[in-house]
Design a protein around this motif. Structure first.
Motif, PDB file in Angstrom:
ATOM      1  N   ALA A 101      20.066  13.343  52.682  1.00 14.63           N
ATOM      2  CA  ALA A 101      20.207  11.945  52.272  1.00 14.63           C
ATOM      3  C   ALA A 101      21.441  11.808  51.394  1.00 14.63           C
ATOM      4  O   ALA A 101      21.438  12.237  50.238  1.00 14.63           O
ATOM      5  N   ASN A 102      22.478  11.231  51.939  1.00 15.01           N
ATOM      6  CA  ASN A 102      23.719  10.977  51.205  1.00 15.01           C
ATOM      7  C   ASN A 102      23.799   9.476  50.975  1.00 15.01           C
ATOM      8  O   ASN A 102      24.400   8.746  51.769  1.00 15.01           O
ATOM      9  N   ILE A 103      23.160   9.017  49.906  1.00 18.74           N
ATOM     10  CA  ILE A 103      23.060   7.570  49.669  1.00 18.74           C
ATOM     11  C   ILE A 103      23.640   7.274  48.291  1.00 18.74           C
ATOM     12  O   ILE A 103      24.819   7.456  48.070  1.00 18.74           O
ATOM     13  N   LEU A 104      22.808   6.856  47.351  1.00 22.80           N
ATOM     14  CA  LEU A 104      23.179   6.658  45.955  1.00 22.80           C
ATOM     15  C   LEU A 104      22.016   7.122  45.096  1.00 22.80           C
ATOM     16  O   LEU A 104      20.866   7.179  45.558  1.00 22.80           O
ATOM     17  N   ALA A 105      22.280   7.418  43.841  1.00 21.03           N
ATOM     18  CA  ALA A 105      21.253   7.987  42.969  1.00 21.03           C
ATOM     19  C   ALA A 105      20.028   7.083  42.843  1.00 21.03           C
ATOM     20  O   ALA A 105      18.887   7.560  42.918  1.00 21.03           O
ATOM     21  N   GLY A 106      20.239   5.785  42.637  1.00 23.17           N
ATOM     22  CA  GLY A 106      19.120   4.862  42.461  1.00 23.17           C
ATOM     23  C   GLY A 106      18.168   4.862  43.637  1.00 23.17           C
ATOM     24  O   GLY A 106      16.955   5.119  43.477  1.00 23.17           O
ATOM     25  N   PRO A 107      18.651   4.572  44.859  1.00 20.49           N
ATOM     26  CA  PRO A 107      17.767   4.623  46.021  1.00 20.49           C
ATOM     27  C   PRO A 107      17.146   5.997  46.253  1.00 20.49           C
ATOM     28  O   PRO A 107      15.988   6.095  46.679  1.00 20.49           O
ATOM     29  N   LEU A 108      17.881   7.065  45.972  1.00 23.68           N
ATOM     30  CA  LEU A 108      17.329   8.400  46.156  1.00 23.68           C
ATOM     31  C   LEU A 108      16.105   8.610  45.269  1.00 23.68           C
ATOM     32  O   LEU A 108      15.103   9.197  45.701  1.00 23.68           O
ATOM     33  N   MET A 109      16.184   8.155  44.019  1.00 25.76           N
ATOM     34  CA  MET A 109      15.042   8.315  43.118  1.00 25.76           C
ATOM     35  C   MET A 109      13.863   7.449  43.566  1.00 25.76           C
ATOM     36  O   MET A 109      12.710   7.881  43.514  1.00 25.76           O
TER      37      MET A 109
END
Length: 292
Positions: free
Chosen positions: A222-230
């Motif tokens: 998952a190469n997204i952004l920190a917020g959505p990853l959490m």
């Protein structure tokens, strides 16, 4: 003559509402509309509309479409941006992987795992530190763990799904919230000769029947952004196999500990951090042995 764009910056909710208004007003006329995050820490987003000919733009109509949001006008130079981008993009090597455009096919060596991605499509040409970091980490995980299947969550151009398919020769599900990105991903999958292994699907989060068919996954990328990853950590963990591995990126160095904490709560342990500039790529696993 020349392109012009009008834009405003605001929080996520008003920016998304404005994007919807601009899209409804201008998309049918063929004028591109965009929504992008310009400052993650400040949660600042930018809604824009682009016009090809600055001399014929009806600014009154534009300002009416923006409503109470006063737009900023930016006149853009008359440049062939695709030619400029292609001229500046050199092949990117990450381990055995070589990500390149069609104009650099002659740079591919006999033992390379070549991935051909054209600039200007969906996100992910391999040049950003997060994409290159994921490619390096994928090679490491596949060599050591030999996952039986994988998920590329937020696939963009599908460069990471293609990389896994070429290296592992195993099934990979590639999903994205953007149907345009998925259309581009399918083209790239076909162009790189891995349609046998890669399934693509438009999905928000884990909301697609494709996940139920393919899960559990031995490897989730998952190469997204920190917020959505959490936010996605609980669902991601539920779709991971009992001894699965996770590769996460789109994370700034200062966000690393917060992301690791969110996944540690889900029983996922840190194994390795790969740093490229201000960005980090994380490898996590179910197995506590070898975790740091």
């Amino acid at each position: 003559m020349g392109q012009v764009r009008f834009y405003t910056r605001s929080g996520r909710t008003p920016a998304e509402a404005l994007f919807d208004r601009l899209d409804a007003r201008f998309a049918d006329e063929g004028w591109p509309v965009s929504l992008s995050e310009v400052d993650e820490k400040a949660e600042l987003f930018e809604a824009s509309v682009y016009f090809e000919d600055a001399d014929t733009v009806d600014e009154t109509a534009v300002r009416e479409a923006f409503g109470d949001a006063e737009p900023v006008r930016e006149d853009l130079p008359d440049i062939d941006w695709m030619a400029e981008v292609l001229a500046g993009l050199k092949p990117v090597r990450a381990g055995r992987f070589l990500v390149h455009g069609a104009h650099d096919r002659d740079k591919v060596l006999p033992n390379d795992l070549a991935i051909e991605i054209e600039a200007g499509q969906a996100f992910g040409t391999g040049h950003h530190g997060t994409t290159a970091g994921c490619l390096t980490m994928i090679e490491s995980v596949v060599r050591r763990r030999r996952p039986r299947n994988a998920l590329d969550l937020g696939t963009g151009s599908a460069v990471l799904a293609i990389a896994f398919a070429k290296l592992a020769r195993r099934p990979v599900l590639a999903t994205d919230i953007d149907p345009v990105a998925i259309a581009v991903a399918r083209q790239n999958v076909r162009a790189n000769g891995v349609s046998r292994y890669v399934e693509t699907a438009t999905a928000t989060g884990f909301g697609s029947p494709a996940f139920r068919r393919a899960a559990p996954f031995d490897l989730v990328i998952a190469n997204i952004l920190a917020g959505p990853l959490m936010q996605l950590a609980p669902q991601l963990a539920r779709h991971l196999s009992a001894d699965g591995d996770v590769v996460l990126s789109g994370i700034l160095e200062r966000q690393r500990d917060a992301v690791l904490s969110a996944y540690r709560i889900q029983g996922l342990f840190h194994r390795r951090t790969l740093r490229r500039g201000e960005w980090v790529t994380l490898h996590l696993c179910r197995n506590r042995a070898g975790a740091v």
